[in-house]
Design a protein around this motif. Structure first.
Motif, PDB file in Angstrom:
ATOM      1  N   ALA A  12       0.825  -1.215   0.000  1.00 46.87           N
ATOM      2  CA  ALA A  12       0.000   0.000   0.000  1.00 46.87           C
ATOM      3  C   ALA A  12       0.853   1.258   0.000  1.00 46.87           C
ATOM      4  O   ALA A  12       0.470   2.291  -0.569  1.00 46.87           O
ATOM      5  N   GLU A  13       2.031   1.172   0.614  1.00 50.25           N
ATOM      6  CA  GLU A  13       2.902   2.346   0.718  1.00 50.25           C
ATOM      7  C   GLU A  13       3.726   2.583  -0.550  1.00 50.25           C
ATOM      8  O   GLU A  13       4.322   3.643  -0.714  1.00 50.25           O
ATOM      9  N   SER A  14       3.775   1.587  -1.426  1.00 53.34           N
ATOM     10  CA  SER A  14       4.617   1.699  -2.612  1.00 53.34           C
ATOM     11  C   SER A  14       3.915   2.446  -3.734  1.00 53.34           C
ATOM     12  O   SER A  14       2.753   2.187  -4.049  1.00 53.34           O
ATOM     13  N   ALA A  57       5.447   2.478  -6.775  1.00 55.38           N
ATOM     14  CA  ALA A  57       6.115   1.967  -7.972  1.00 55.38           C
ATOM     15  C   ALA A  57       5.104   1.537  -9.027  1.00 55.38           C
ATOM     16  O   ALA A  57       4.025   1.025  -8.705  1.00 55.38           O
ATOM     17  N   ALA A  58       5.453   1.734 -10.274  1.00 60.97           N
ATOM     18  CA  ALA A  58       4.551   1.345 -11.364  1.00 60.97           C
ATOM     19  C   ALA A  58       4.485  -0.174 -11.499  1.00 60.97           C
ATOM     20  O   ALA A  58       3.442  -0.741 -11.835  1.00 60.97           O
ATOM     21  N   ARG A  59       5.602  -0.848 -11.232  1.00 62.12           N
ATOM     22  CA  ARG A  59       5.645  -2.305 -11.296  1.00 62.12           C
ATOM     23  C   ARG A  59       5.994  -2.865  -9.922  1.00 62.12           C
ATOM     24  O   ARG A  59       6.984  -2.456  -9.307  1.00 62.12           O
ATOM     25  N   LYS A  60       5.182  -3.797  -9.463  1.00 62.10           N
ATOM     26  CA  LYS A  60       5.408  -4.432  -8.174  1.00 62.10           C
ATOM     27  C   LYS A  60       5.434  -5.948  -8.377  1.00 62.10           C
ATOM     28  O   LYS A  60       4.594  -6.503  -9.083  1.00 62.10           O
ATOM     29  N   LEU A  61       6.390  -6.603  -7.728  1.00 64.23           N
ATOM     30  CA  LEU A  61       6.526  -8.052  -7.813  1.00 64.23           C
ATOM     31  C   LEU A  61       6.669  -8.623  -6.405  1.00 64.23           C
ATOM     32  O   LEU A  61       7.557  -8.209  -5.657  1.00 64.23           O
ATOM     33  N   LEU A  92      -3.534 -10.175  -2.463  1.00 62.00           N
ATOM     34  CA  LEU A  92      -2.812  -8.906  -2.345  1.00 62.00           C
ATOM     35  C   LEU A  92      -2.277  -8.450  -3.702  1.00 62.00           C
ATOM     36  O   LEU A  92      -2.286  -7.247  -4.001  1.00 62.00           O
ATOM     37  N   ALA A  93      -1.818  -9.382  -4.501  1.00 65.03           N
ATOM     38  CA  ALA A  93      -1.352  -9.013  -5.838  1.00 65.03           C
ATOM     39  C   ALA A  93      -2.478  -8.405  -6.660  1.00 65.03           C
ATOM     40  O   ALA A  93      -2.281  -7.409  -7.376  1.00 65.03           O
ATOM     41  N   GLU A  94      -3.666  -8.977  -6.568  1.00 69.14           N
ATOM     42  CA  GLU A  94      -4.823  -8.429  -7.282  1.00 69.14           C
ATOM     43  C   GLU A  94      -5.185  -7.049  -6.747  1.00 69.14           C
ATOM     44  O   GLU A  94      -5.462  -6.111  -7.509  1.00 69.14           O
ATOM     45  N   ARG A  95      -5.173  -6.902  -5.428  1.00 67.30           N
ATOM     46  CA  ARG A  95      -5.573  -5.636  -4.800  1.00 67.30           C
ATOM     47  C   ARG A  95      -4.619  -4.511  -5.126  1.00 67.30           C
ATOM     48  O   ARG A  95      -5.034  -3.361  -5.335  1.00 67.30           O
ATOM     49  N   HIS A  96      -3.311  -4.826  -5.208  1.00 62.45           N
ATOM     50  CA  HIS A  96      -2.307  -3.769  -5.367  1.00 62.45           C
ATOM     51  C   HIS A  96      -1.683  -3.754  -6.765  1.00 62.45           C
ATOM     52  O   HIS A  96      -0.639  -3.119  -6.959  1.00 62.45           O
ATOM     53  N   ASP A  97      -2.297  -4.421  -7.733  1.00 61.38           N
ATOM     54  CA  ASP A  97      -1.816  -4.440  -9.114  1.00 61.38           C
ATOM     55  C   ASP A  97      -0.356  -4.892  -9.171  1.00 61.38           C
ATOM     56  O   ASP A  97       0.510  -4.210  -9.731  1.00 61.38           O
TER      57      ASP A  97
END
Length: 390
Positions: free
Chosen positions: A163-165, A167-171, A193-198
């Motif tokens: 939530a704090e990030s 970044a355009a891409r998160k892994l 969480l991956a779905e929630r935070h793209d």
């Protein structure tokens, strides 16, 4: 002190802390029996979970592959090191996992150190479990992404970090089955969480493939997970009994890995004799459920006998990895030596592989073990020497 003296000093420090590793030469292998010097040892140290490493079908397939394609692949897969056998194996892995595409690597370590930097880089964000395997850690460092480490399996902490990030891409990168603890990552929660935070979710299924899920399809199948955000890496040198690794998932992501992973682009491919052995292994993994059933029975037998804490703390694990926490480095080595003298090879695992104060015996079970083998291990553990033991 010369530069050479400094290395001798470092090795002496390892000795003083009981942390120097010892390599033994195995002269012969007969299932779970290994000949070391003039002794036959019953091995509880191998990752050959399904007992396939010496299966005649794999040996024959490798021999046919060697006869047809020779011993070496001769070049990178992107030059001329990708044979028809490699192509067929990738299609068969994708079909087996019910995923759109798979890519074959010559080794699991090479897969992770290549695919993580292929997916994220400078300015991107990478979220790693604190107990991830060394290959994921090294892949994270090579990526140069902003690395965020969350406490082991702490979903709430990971949620806050995501939530704090900005970044355009998160892994999110995690082991599926943790190699030193034997426990599973909360994959359904991580995918949510991956779905929630793209974000994307990368799971290292080295110790789940072949063991968990319907037909041995691994940890994602165990949890019945499907998503284009999910990328699975699995090794073929453990339950599959052969060598190499795969990366499987969304076709665009897998193509990205093939185009950008330096450990794929610039390394000679695995020999086709190996991919032929893996193809034979896949058929056995899918069809022979009795191997997984025997593994589960062995684990239950061991836990029922030594799970009371008298010997050490047996971590909760429903996988072939059964870690017995001893604590002190010297005590772990002494217990390993006690078992060795009784013809049982069970490795002591110490820092930095595991956190300080958690030295352990890493007991690994195989479908090739008999009930008598398990009972012999239990008896030897129960009659351990008391001196130096916790």
């Amino acid at each position: 002190m010369t530069v050479l003296d400094s290395y001798a000093r470092d090795l002496a420090a390892l000795d003083a802390a009981h942390l120097r590793r010892t390599r033994r030469s195995v002269q012969a292998m007969r299932g779970t029996r290994l000949t070391v010097g003039d002794r036959e040892m019953l091995a509880f140290c191998s990752n050959d979970y399904l007992g396939l490493a010496q299966h005649p079908a794999l040996v024959e397939a490798a021999q046919r592959g060697a006869a047809q394609w020779g011993i070496g692949a001769t070049a990178s897969p992107l030059v001329c090191g990708h044979s028809e056998s490699h192509e067929l194996l990738e299609h068969e892995i994708a079909r087996f996992l019910d995923l759109p595409r798979a890519l074959y690597f010559y080794a699991g370590f090479a897969a992770n150190v290549g695919l993580v930097p292929a997916l994220v880089g400078r300015g991107d964000a990478l979220f790693c479990d604190a107990l991830n395997h060394a290959c994921l850690i090294d892949g994270a460092r090579l990526s140069r992404a902003d690395i965020h480490v969350y406490p082991h399996n702490d979903v709430a902490a990971l949620d806050r970090l995501l939530a704090e990030s900005g970044a355009a891409r998160k892994l999110i990168a995690t082991d599926a089955v943790f190699s030193m603890d034997g426990d599973l990552a909360p994959l359904p929660d991580l995918l949510r969480l991956a779905e929630r935070h793209d974000a994307l979710l990368l799971i290292d299924d080295a110790h789940g493939f072949g063991v968990l899920g319907a037909g041995g399809r691994g940890s994602a199948a165990h949890f019945d997970l499907r998503s284009p955000r999910l990328l699975v890496m699995g090794t073929l040198s453990k339950a599959a009994g052969a060598a190499g690794a795969y990366v499987a998932g969304d076709a665009t992501l897998v193509e990205t890995v093939m185009q950008r992973a330096r450990s794929y682009i610039f390394a000679t491919g695995a020999p086709a004799m190996v991919t032929e052995a893996v193809r034979a292994s896949l058929r056995l993994i899918e069809s022979e459920d009795w191997r997984r059933e025997r593994l589960r029975a062995h684990g239950a037998r061991l836990r029922d006998a030594i799970g009371d804490g008298r010997i050490g703390r047996l971590l909760p694990s429903d996988t072939p990895i059964q870690p017995l926490i001893v604590g002190d480095n010297r005590a772990a080595l002494e217990l390993m030596s006690h078992l060795w003298e009784r013809g049982l090879w069970v490795p002591a695992i110490r820092p930095p592989t595991v956190p300080a104060g958690t030295a352990r015996l890493r007991i690994t079970l195989s479908a090739a073990h008999s009930d008598a083998d398990i009972d012999g291990l239990i008896a030897a553990l129960m009659c351990r020497p008391s001196d130096g033991m916790p």
